[in-house]
Write an enzyme that holds these catalytic residues in place. Structure first.
Site, PDB file in Angstrom:
ATOM      1  CB  CYS A 270      45.738  27.535  46.533  1.00  0.00           C
ATOM      2  SG  CYS A 270      46.153  29.030  45.731  1.00  0.00           S
TER       3      CYS A 270
HETATM    4  N1  COA Z   1      40.599  48.271  40.296  1.00  0.00           N
HETATM    5  C1  COA Z   1      39.403  48.871  39.912  1.00  0.00           C
HETATM    6  N2  COA Z   1      38.557  48.207  39.408  1.00  0.00           N
HETATM    7  C2  COA Z   1      38.744  46.839  38.981  1.00  0.00           C
HETATM    8  C3  COA Z   1      40.094  46.284  39.087  1.00  0.00           C
HETATM    9  C4  COA Z   1      41.076  47.133  39.975  1.00  0.00           C
HETATM   10  N3  COA Z   1      42.277  46.455  39.977  1.00  0.00           N
HETATM   11  N4  COA Z   1      39.999  45.166  38.778  1.00  0.00           N
HETATM   12  C5  COA Z   1      38.990  44.839  38.393  1.00  0.00           C
HETATM   13  N5  COA Z   1      38.290  46.050  38.130  1.00  0.00           N
HETATM   14  C6  COA Z   1      36.652  46.446  37.754  1.00  0.00           C
HETATM   15  C7  COA Z   1      36.392  45.381  36.536  1.00  0.00           C
HETATM   16  O1  COA Z   1      36.884  46.060  35.408  1.00  0.00           O
HETATM   17  C8  COA Z   1      34.791  45.347  36.532  1.00  0.00           C
HETATM   18  O2  COA Z   1      34.393  46.661  36.140  1.00  0.00           O
HETATM   19  P1  COA Z   1      33.118  46.434  35.164  1.00  0.00           P
HETATM   20  O3  COA Z   1      32.056  46.063  36.176  1.00  0.00           O
HETATM   21  O4  COA Z   1      32.945  47.866  34.787  1.00  0.00           O
HETATM   22  O5  COA Z   1      33.381  45.576  34.121  1.00  0.00           O
HETATM   23  C9  COA Z   1      34.790  45.296  38.119  1.00  0.00           C
HETATM   24  O6  COA Z   1      35.850  45.921  38.839  1.00  0.00           O
HETATM   25  C10 COA Z   1      34.408  44.030  38.655  1.00  0.00           C
HETATM   26  O7  COA Z   1      35.332  43.141  38.077  1.00  0.00           O
HETATM   27  P2  COA Z   1      35.435  41.747  38.609  1.00  0.00           P
HETATM   28  O8  COA Z   1      36.496  40.859  38.116  1.00  0.00           O
HETATM   29  O9  COA Z   1      34.170  40.994  38.194  1.00  0.00           O
HETATM   30  O10 COA Z   1      35.657  41.874  40.178  1.00  0.00           O
HETATM   31  P3  COA Z   1      35.139  40.620  41.204  1.00  0.00           P
HETATM   32  O11 COA Z   1      34.010  41.209  42.058  1.00  0.00           O
HETATM   33  O12 COA Z   1      34.627  39.458  40.772  1.00  0.00           O
HETATM   34  O13 COA Z   1      36.605  40.466  42.228  1.00  0.00           O
HETATM   35  C11 COA Z   1      38.336  39.123  42.367  1.00  0.00           C
HETATM   36  C12 COA Z   1      37.698  40.086  41.597  1.00  0.00           C
HETATM   37  C13 COA Z   1      39.361  38.309  41.533  1.00  0.00           C
HETATM   38  C14 COA Z   1      38.830  39.745  43.639  1.00  0.00           C
HETATM   39  C15 COA Z   1      37.318  37.909  42.738  1.00  0.00           C
HETATM   40  O14 COA Z   1      36.539  37.661  41.700  1.00  0.00           O
HETATM   41  C16 COA Z   1      37.943  36.795  43.406  1.00  0.00           C
HETATM   42  O15 COA Z   1      38.677  36.983  44.463  1.00  0.00           O
HETATM   43  N6  COA Z   1      37.663  35.334  43.010  1.00  0.00           N
HETATM   44  C17 COA Z   1      38.146  34.540  43.523  1.00  0.00           C
HETATM   45  C18 COA Z   1      39.724  34.256  43.326  1.00  0.00           C
HETATM   46  C19 COA Z   1      40.217  33.173  43.856  1.00  0.00           C
HETATM   47  O16 COA Z   1      39.968  32.850  45.026  1.00  0.00           O
HETATM   48  N7  COA Z   1      40.998  32.635  43.016  1.00  0.00           N
HETATM   49  C20 COA Z   1      42.008  31.544  43.666  1.00  0.00           C
HETATM   50  C21 COA Z   1      43.256  31.804  43.414  1.00  0.00           C
HETATM   51  S1  COA Z   1      44.142  30.774  44.135  1.00  0.00           S
END
Ligand code: COA
Length: 487
Positions: A270
């Protein structure tokens, strides 16, 4: 008698730490000549090489001689004005000691004839004409999950396979800020039996799909620039995924646009675009080229696992282009590059194991780790402080008060991340104008995200306004490019 003239004619005591050069020459000169002949010069050279010459060895009182040149300042290297400054810094000590001293030491580092800096002269954007909303994406995933659960009902009942739970629009928008994404092929992504874009292979003689995207963005940038492509000396393709190892995609783009010079690909996930701008700025500061075209084609839909509920909503497809030009030929408008800084810290928290070695371990082909995989929470926790500190430190080193930044075009991965970073940098809640968000419409487009933001949200800025292009991502990697609008 007045003191001044007497002081001037007073003989200086010989300095034991400095070999008497004139005496050396006299001793080594052939009889009858004022300066050493070839043999004498050779002996003189040998003496110097053995460390008997001036400035070598230790001084009689045990102190090491002062270094000829101060080392470059510690910390990450810089481009643009920074690079020009650090070049000047390197050569200054030689020249400060007077032309004679500089000549005697025959410095291998020469001052560039001019100290031009990089200017971002124009940008371009290619956006696919198909877009997928969160509702469409969640519906496709849920249909896939239902089908998977039905197909594996017995194993799920036995506890051998985990049941898939549905995705939700609310979660996607709340956790990421993404509302939709552009893709090359919507039908394939939304087909529960496929869950991947359908992008047919092309014949080697035809322009490849990624080159086509890059060329479209580049043509827009070149048109905005208003100069002939003959002025471009290099093409960089800076992106997360290349369609093949070789020939380089950048060379295909170079050929399609009729550009002379050279081209190469670079991948820093990225962060590729800021690493590309820095590379271009350094080329310009060194005088090797006058203008660089950088393209960032990203077909993220092809590396995204649409069967993974945790990440199926993250990415979109797009291509951006940036023309970086030398200030000594840039016309009015554009952006002065005030400084560039890069940082990398190894992490497995964003990883993709796809590669040519897969062929040597066929059992792994098609496994989920051969696509994008991340520990989103960990990424969030690690990257936010790393990037915030980097921006603040770099701004201060450039003499910019981060609170006065007019605009931030941050990498577009997650709205919460960008808001955190924005708050930390400005020391208050940024306005939507100050902290540009385009990921709601484009999603994460990897290297292109900050460039899309820059391309779309800069027209209202006034000459003298300062902004920041910043990217971060896998590696970990991060890049900061401070820019100031030209008059
Ligand atoms: N729909 C509904 N629920 C979902 C889901 C979806 N598509 N995906 C995950 N969940 C649930 C999980 O199962 C979890 O449930 P639980 O609490 O019962 O276990 C909950 O939502 C939280 O999941 P989590 O993965 O911890 O979510 P988050 O708040 O961390 O958000 C991202 C996920 C990926 C959006 C976030 O972590 C993020 O953007 N991180 C940075 C990523 C990034 O910048 N990457 C760089 C790539 S270049």
């Amino acid at each position: 008698m007045p003191a001044g003239p007497r002081l001037r004619v007073r003989r200086q005591e010989p300095d034991p730490s400095r070999p008497d050069r004139r005496r050396q020459r006299r001793l080594l000169a052939l009889p009858g000549r004022g300066r050493p002949g070839p043999r004498g010069r050779r002996r003189l050279r040998l003496r110097r090489r053995r460390g008997q010459g001036r400035d070598s060895g230790r001084l009689p009182h045990g102190r090491a001689p002062s270094p000829r040149r101060r080392p470059p300042p510690a910390g990450p290297s810089r481009g643009g004005l920074d690079a020009a400054r650090s070049q000047a810094y390197l050569v200054r000590p030689e020249t400060e000691r007077g032309p004679q001293a500089a000549r005697r030491r025959a410095p291998s580092v020469r001052a560039p004839r001019h100290m031009s800096h990089a200017v971002i002269a124009a940008t371009g954007l290619f956006t696919p004409d198909q877009s997928i909303s969160n509702a469409e994406l969640a519906a496709a995933y849920n249909a896939y999950a239902e089908r998977f659960n039905a197909d594996h009902a017995a194993e799920i009942a036995e506890g051998e396979v985990a049941e898939l739970t549905p995705s939700s629009v609310e979660f996607i928008e709340k956790a990421s800020g993404i509302k939709s994404r552009f893709v090359l092929d919507k039908a394939g992504v939304l087909d529960p039996a496929r869950m991947a874009p359908n992008i047919p292979e092309r014949a080697d003689e035809d322009l490849s799909i990624m080159a086509e995207m890059a060329v479209a963005a580049a043509r827009q940038a070149i048109a905005a620039w208003g100069k002939p492509v003959s002025e471009i000396g290099a093409v960089l393709c800076a992106a997360s995924n290349m369609p093949r190892p070789y020939p380089a995609l950048s060379i295909e783009v170079q050929q399609a646009l009729g550009i002379d010079g050279f081209a190469f690909d670079m991948n820093v996930a990225c962060s590729s675009a800021t690493f590309g701008i820095k590379t271009a700025a350094d080329f310009i500061a060194s005088g090797s080229v006058k203008a660089v075209l950088m393209v960032n084609p990203e077909v993220c839909s092809a590396h995204l696992n649409f069967k993974d509920r945790d990440s199926h909503f993250i990415f979109g497809d797009v291509a951006t282009a940036v023309i970086v030009e030398s200030s000594d030929q840039a016309g009015p408008g554009g952006w002065d590059v005030l400084g560039t800084r890069l940082k990398t810290v190894f992490s497995n928290n964003i990883r993709n194991n796809f590669g040519f070695l897969n062929n040597a371990a066929p059992e792994g082909i098609g496994q989920p780790d051969k696509m994008f995989v991340q520990q989103g929470r960990k990424v969030f926790k690690d990257v936010v402080p790393m990037v915030s500190d980097m921006i603040v430190d770099h701004a201060r080193d450039l003499g910019i008060d981060p609170a006065t930044l007019k605009r931030m075009w941050l990498h577009q991965a997650n709205i919460n991340m960008n808001q955190f970073i924005g708050r930390k940098v400005l020391g208050r809640e940024p306005t939507p104008e100050e902290n540009v968000i385009i990921l709601d419409e484009y999603a994460n487009t990897s290297s292109a995200g900050s460039i899309i933001a820059f391309h779309l949200r800069q027209q209202d800025m006034a000459p003298g306004d300062t902004g920041l292009i910043c990217s971060f991502g896998a590696g970990y990697s991060a890049g900061t490019v401070f820019v100031r609008k030209r008059g």
